[in-house]
Structures are given as C-alpha cells and as structure tokens.
Scaffold this active site. Structure first.
Site, mmCIF file in Angstrom:
data_model
loop_
_atom_site.group_PDB
_atom_site.id
_atom_site.type_symbol
_atom_site.label_atom_id
_atom_site.label_comp_id
_atom_site.label_asym_id
_atom_site.label_seq_id
_atom_site.Cartn_x
_atom_site.Cartn_y
_atom_site.Cartn_z
ATOM 1 N N SER A 1 0.653 -1.192 0.063
ATOM 2 C CA SER A 1 0.159 -0.109 -0.052
ATOM 3 C C SER A 1 0.953 0.859 -0.047
ATOM 4 O O SER A 1 1.806 1.533 -0.698
ATOM 5 C CB SER A 1 -1.139 0.131 1.176
ATOM 6 N N TYR B 1 -4.031 8.161 -6.906
ATOM 7 C CA TYR B 1 -3.274 6.870 -6.578
ATOM 8 C C TYR B 1 -4.159 6.866 -4.722
ATOM 9 O O TYR B 1 -4.359 6.414 -4.062
ATOM 10 C CB TYR B 1 -1.967 7.369 -6.137
ATOM 11 N N LYS C 1 -5.432 3.450 -3.533
ATOM 12 C CA LYS C 1 -4.723 3.246 -1.478
ATOM 13 C C LYS C 1 -5.346 2.852 -0.481
ATOM 14 O O LYS C 1 -5.284 2.108 0.090
ATOM 15 C CB LYS C 1 -3.385 3.131 -1.867
#
Length: 272
Positions: free
Chosen positions: A134, A148, A152
């Site tokens: 992660s 992004y 995550k």
C-alpha cells in the site's frame, strides 16, 4: 526455511530489489512482470529458483493462470506480495476518465485479482501470508495524487477486511506502508495528467515539499521485508521509512481532535 514467494511488479523498483533479496536468502520466487525480459538477469544468476511469468495484473484470467503456473511449478505459494502499481500525478479536476479508470484497474483491481487467485492455494495449504504494498498515502493524503490516494485507501479497506476473513484459514495479511522512496515510481513509472494553469500554485507547493530528506533508499528496505516474510506472527501494518509513522500520527491526532469537537453533534444524530 525455504519459502515460495509470488511477487508482482518484479521488473524494477521494490519488486526487483526484493525478489533478488529473497533469492539471495535461499527462497524460491515466482516473479511477474509485463515484460519478463527485465527478469533475465535474475534467471541467469539464480536459475531454477526463479520462475519469470509475464502478467498484466488487470487481466483477471491471466492472474489466475499465473498463480496456477507458480503453484504447479513450485508445489506451493507461501507468500504473495502484491507490488504491481504506479502513481498518477494530477489534481482531481485534471484527471481524465481513462486515467482514473486505469489507476484503479491496476492498483485496486489488479491487486484484488491476484489476491483472489492465491486464496484457494493458501486455504488448501492452511497457511500463507499475503503482503499488500500500500502506501502511507493510504492513510493520509497529498494534493496532486488524488486518484493514487484513493486507490491506496481502497487497498487499505479491502486488505483489513480480508485479514479478518482469512485468519481462521491460517493466512496472515500485512499492509506495507512506505513513505516516499527514490524508485522510478514518480519517474518513468508514473503517469501525469495534462496540467491546468489554475492549479499551478498547488503544483508548486507540492513540488516545494519534495525535499531529498523525505525520500528513503529503496535498497534499505530489504532487511525489513525479509524479517516480515520470516515473521511467525506478522503485523497487519508495517511502515517503511522514518517519515511515514510520525506523519500518520500527527494527521490522526488532528482527526481525533476534530471528531471529538463534533461528537456532541454526531451523538445527537443517533436519535435515541
């Protein structure tokens, strides 16, 4: 004890560094990449201990085939490391539909498909360790990296849930949370949205914060990852780097203070 490790995104960055470290430590590695030519040096040095597999993780059928190939070849898969992924740089408004979908397809669905593929193998074995790469940006956020961040955050929720679901099968789950490291993640591996002049001040502020001291040395993560793979009782989360934990702690302290400030309003909304 020799373990069989299946790692995605092994052509460069963390994936390549960690794959070689595992091989040096006597483990067997199924290393996947879109282009397995990038793995030829590992094959030359480590021979049959490494099995290169061409894989685009966004292809669910291919992910299942790759896991089956590795399990048949080595007889087991002890550890899965979902490392494949990339960074998308651009503000929320700048991000196109295709850029957004591609980011989620790789970072979230790609990880999901490989995880689903390996679970039957590990359940049958009654043991296994799934390591999801992660990011500290799955716990806190930065501007310019909105999609992004979102990918995550999704990996965090998915994997924490998974850990509760599979613990009785003898399967452990760990989320690895690196801070920034000097890999190609923000360079050749990254995608950049078409910039809008309106967000130039945000971009400049973001760039100003990218000082050299916040980026770790990728090779320095090897000992931590080897210890994680060897750990009999691995943690649900492992930070990598000296920046990640202090940053997350400060953000969560601020969040808790705000939540407490608004708790009377929140409690009243319960209705009874």
């Amino acid at each position: 004890m020799t373990k069989t490790i299946f790692i995605t995104g092994a052509s460069r960055g963390f994936g390549k560094i960690w794959a070689e470290a595992f091989l040096k430590n006597g483990h067997q590695v199924a290393a996947t990449a879109r282009n397995i030519d990038a793995l030829s040096d590992l094959v030359k040095r480590y021979g049959n201990a490494v099995l290169p597999i061409a894989l685009d993780v966004t292809d669910r059928e291919a992910a299942f085939a790759a896991v089956k190939k590795a399990a048949n070849h080595f007889g087991s898969i002890d550890v899965l490391i979902n490392n494949a992924g990339y960074g998308l740089f651009g503000t929320i408004e700048e991000t196109t539909e295709s850029e957004a979908r591609d980011q989620i397809e790789t970072n979230v669905f790609g990880l999901l498909w490989v995880t689903q593929a390996v679970l039957p193998v590990m359940r049958k074995q009654k043991k296994g360790h799934i390591i999801q790469v992660s990011s500290v940006l799955g716990l806190v956020t930065l501007p310019i990296l909105g999609l992004y961040n979102a990918s995550k955050f999704a990996v965090e929720g998915l994997s924490e849930t998974l850990a509760a679901e599979v613990k009785d099968f003898g399967i452990n789950v760990t989320l690895v949370e690196p801070n920034g490291f000097a890999t190609e993640w923000s360079g050749a591996s990254a995608i950049h949205s078409q910039p809008m002049k309106e967000y130039e001040p945000v971009r400049e502020s973001f760039k100003a914060g990218l000082t050299d001291d916040i980026f770790g040395v990728p090779e320095a993560t090897v000992d931590a990852i080897v210890k994680l793979v060897d750990a009999p009782n691995p943690p649900l989360r492992l930070f990598l780097g000296k920046v990640a934990l202090p940053w997350a702690k400060q953000i969560y302290q601020d969040r808790l203070a705000t939540w407490e400030q608004w708790n009377e309003v929140a409690a009243a909304a319960h209705g009874k």
